[in-house]
Every structure is written in structure tokens, then in C-alpha cells.
Write a protein that holds these residues in place. Structure first.
Motif, PDB file in Angstrom:
ATOM      1  N   LEU A  78       1.235  -7.325   1.175  1.00 44.32           N
ATOM      2  CA  LEU A  78       1.862  -7.389   2.837  1.00 44.32           C
ATOM      3  C   LEU A  78       2.879  -7.329   3.074  1.00 44.32           C
ATOM      4  N   THR A  79       3.600  -8.285   1.742  1.00 40.37           N
ATOM      5  CA  THR A  79       5.676  -7.921   1.828  1.00 40.37           C
ATOM      6  C   THR A  79       5.699  -7.093   1.541  1.00 40.37           C
ATOM      7  N   MET A  80       5.311  -5.979   1.172  1.00 38.96           N
ATOM      8  CA  MET A  80       5.998  -4.635   0.926  1.00 38.96           C
ATOM      9  C   MET A  80       5.406  -3.555   2.070  1.00 38.96           C
ATOM     10  N   ILE A  81       3.745  -3.088   2.786  1.00 40.21           N
ATOM     11  CA  ILE A  81       3.997  -2.099   3.676  1.00 40.21           C
ATOM     12  C   ILE A  81       4.937  -2.436   5.056  1.00 40.21           C
ATOM     13  N   SER A  82       5.387  -0.903   5.404  1.00 42.41           N
ATOM     14  CA  SER A  82       5.773  -0.790   6.878  1.00 42.41           C
ATOM     15  C   SER A  82       5.649  -1.168   7.772  1.00 42.41           C
ATOM     16  N   GLY A  83       4.303  -1.293   7.869  1.00 41.83           N
ATOM     17  CA  GLY A  83       3.985  -1.584   9.220  1.00 41.83           C
ATOM     18  C   GLY A  83       3.599  -3.378   9.361  1.00 41.83           C
ATOM     19  N   ASP A  84       2.890  -3.631  10.219  1.00 40.95           N
ATOM     20  CA  ASP A  84       2.212  -5.043  10.580  1.00 40.95           C
ATOM     21  C   ASP A  84       0.984  -5.884   9.710  1.00 40.95           C
ATOM     22  N   ARG A  85      -0.012  -4.177   9.694  1.00 44.26           N
ATOM     23  CA  ARG A  85      -0.856  -5.016   9.258  1.00 44.26           C
ATOM     24  C   ARG A  85      -1.538  -3.336   8.435  1.00 44.26           C
ATOM     25  N   ALA A  86      -2.986  -3.303   7.502  1.00 48.51           N
ATOM     26  CA  ALA A  86      -3.120  -2.212   6.765  1.00 48.51           C
ATOM     27  C   ALA A  86      -4.674  -2.571   6.692  1.00 48.51           C
ATOM     28  N   PHE A  87      -5.817  -1.629   6.565  1.00 43.57           N
ATOM     29  CA  PHE A  87      -6.971  -1.611   5.964  1.00 43.57           C
ATOM     30  C   PHE A  87      -6.928  -1.403   4.572  1.00 43.57           C
ATOM     31  N   PHE A  88      -8.022  -2.406   4.196  1.00 47.67           N
ATOM     32  CA  PHE A  88      -7.540  -2.923   2.603  1.00 47.67           C
ATOM     33  C   PHE A  88      -9.483  -2.604   1.960  1.00 47.67           C
ATOM     34  N   MET A  89      -9.093  -1.695   0.595  1.00 48.58           N
ATOM     35  CA  MET A  89     -11.014  -1.373   0.393  1.00 48.58           C
ATOM     36  C   MET A  89     -10.222  -1.591  -1.093  1.00 48.58           C
ATOM     37  N   SER A  90     -11.428  -1.773  -1.548  1.00 46.48           N
ATOM     38  CA  SER A  90     -11.864  -1.353  -3.031  1.00 46.48           C
ATOM     39  C   SER A  90     -11.787  -0.168  -4.101  1.00 46.48           C
ATOM     40  N   VAL A  91     -11.023   0.319  -4.642  1.00 49.15           N
ATOM     41  CA  VAL A  91     -11.429   2.126  -5.441  1.00 49.15           C
ATOM     42  C   VAL A  91     -12.523   1.905  -5.577  1.00 49.15           C
TER      43      VAL A  91
END
Length: 205
Positions: A82-95
Motif C-alpha cells: 500500500l505504501t508503494m502502489i500508484s493507485g489508492d487501493r488494490a485487490f490483494f490475493m494469495s498466490v
């Protein structure tokens, strides 16, 4: 709306005994399988890794983000990203959740705009507990969770503006059962089950 995906590929994989992201899956590695499956639905893909360069040899069009701390678990990885992505949010999933339906990810993303976290309720030891959309607004709460060493799902969600999507709503966009979608490959036994399931599906098709 630009959609961002983060695939969590770090961790020690102590029960598996080897890096889960590089396990053979279908005719590729597990992380490649998930990347190929999800990237058509997302504008930007990141890989959360233990160390920068861990998966660079795969040549995926995805930026690696190393963990700030190896001792903070999945929440530490989410915080790092979250401190590095360019947008305000992301969908997180495990590999290690290869059966997740991209349509489920899109559903959660489309309903995440005004929330710190958008996820769902479930039960079961084998089901994934991290999957969801996390907004940069929950960075402070993640820091507190890690600082006070209480990195539980409920502890974080109680301190964030959280949107819980019903499993019935997920079922309306995907025919894959919740149990299958969020089945987690934790060890060799669960990995062999996942591989057999893919082979069986491909044979039937």
C-alpha cells in the motif's frame, strides 16, 4: 476505473518446504498461472515478494514490491504494498489460492470505492483470510496492528471502515463455490489436490 492487483508471493512456505509461487501448476508456475488468469481484468499488477528480484526471471509484466518486514506476516506485506502502489487501493490475493474467480475480484473492487477494506465473511480452516480490496486509508491501522502484534483479521477490520460482501452476492457472479474459490494450498497434500483438480477439469473440457 483503473484496477490494481497485488499477488502475495512472499512468506516462508515452511509447511510446503519450497516457494509456493514457483510450484509447477498446469504448464507453468503457480504465480504465472494466476497472473495469466487475472491480468486481463486488471490494469496494473504487482507481486509482493520477500526480496526484490525473487521472481524477476519469470519476465512477468508486474512490478515487485519487497516486504518491509519478514516477521509481520501477510499484513506486513499488505502494508508494504500500500505504501508503494500508484493507485489508492488494490485487490490483494494469495498466490496459493489458484481457484479464485477473477469475477469475484472485480465484484469486490467495484464495491470498494468508499471503504478502507472490502472483503467477505466465511468459515473454514482451508479458506483464505487475506483476500480483499485494501485502501491506503487503512495504512495507519495496519501499522498499529503490527506494532501491537495483533495481526488478526477482526482486529484490523474493527478499526477500518469495512464493507462485507455477502457470499450470496459472490455466488451471483461466479458458479465456482466459495469453498473452491478460496481453497488454500498450504502443504503438499493440498497442493496435490489442486493439481489433480486442474488436470481433471482440463480432461473433462
Amino acid at each position: 476505473m483503473n484496477k490494481t492487483l497485488v499477488i502475495l508471493c512472499g512468506g516462508d512456505s515452511s509447511r510446503m518446504g519450497t516457494k509456493k509461487a514457483l510450484l509447477p501448476f498446469e504448464d507453468k508456475t503457480m504465480v504465472e498461472y494466476i497472473y495469466d488468469k487475472f491480468s486481463p481484468f486488471f490494469d496494473k499488477v504487482y507481486l509482493s515478494v520477500n526480496e526484490r528480484g525473487d521472481l524477476a526471471h519469470l519476465g512477468l509484466n508486474a512490478q515487485e514490491i519487497p516486504d518491509i518486514s519478514r516477521n509481520a506476516g501477510p499484513f506486513g506485506a499488505i502494508l508494504s504494498c500500500l505504501t508503494m502502489i500508484s493507485g489508492d487501493r488494490a485487490f490483494f490475493m494469495s498466490v496459493d489460492t489458484p481457484f479464485l474467480d477473477p469475477r469475484t475480484a472485480v465484484l469486490l473492487y467495484e464495491q470498494s470505492y468508499n471503504y478502507d477494506i472490502t472483503t467477505f465473511n466465511f468459515a473454514g480452516d482451508q479458506l483464505d483470510s487475506i483476500c480483499g480490496v485494501y485502501n491506503k486509508r487503512c495504512i495507519g491501522s495496519l501499522f498499529k496492528c503490527i506494532f501491537f502484534k495483533n495481526t488478526t483479521r477482526n482486529y484490523l477490520q474493527d478499526r477500518c471502515y469495512t464493507n462485507i460482501i455477502s457470499t450470496d452476492e459472490i455466488a451471483s457472479v461466479s458458479k465456482i463455490s466459495m469453498e473452491q474459490q478460496f481453497y488454500k494450498v498450504n502443504d503438499r497434500r493440498s497442493y496435490y489436490y489442486a493439481v489433480f483438480s486442474i488436470l481433471k477439469h482440463n480432461f473433462v473440457c
